[in-house]
Motif scaffolding. Structure first.
Motif: not given
Length: 90
Positions: A15-25, A44-49
């Motif tokens: 879930v975390i990785v999918a959210a990160f990839e979606t947000a980065w996309g 930076r985004l990874s720390y936020i997620v």
């Protein structure tokens, strides 16, 4: 990236990785981040997620991460830009 140091189930990691990839996309698609700054901004985004996940915020994790990424952009770490020295005029 903080993903290496969290304790979570495989399902939570997914879930975390999918959210990160979606947000980065979504962030990357806007074309606002210079290529040279992308690794720093991804981190930076990874720390936020992970921070949002750590607070128990699973619902709409990607959307909330993008919002926080944008809200904290003014305080984001940057690398100093190289400046060219004027040619020696002697």
């Amino acid at each position: 990236m903080p993903f290496h140091s969290i304790v979570a189930t495989p399902e939570e990691i997914a879930v975390i990785v999918a959210a990160f990839e979606t947000a980065w996309g979504q962030i990357h698609a806007r074309g606002e981040i210079e290529r040279s700054r992308a690794p720093l901004q991804r981190e930076r985004l990874s720390y936020i997620v992970v921070g949002l996940w750590g607070e128990g915020s699973i619902g709409q994790l990607a959307e909330r991460a993008v919002q926080q990424f944008d809200a904290t952009a003014a305080n984001a770490p940057t690398l100093p830009r190289r400046t060219k020295r004027p040619a020696d005029s002697r």
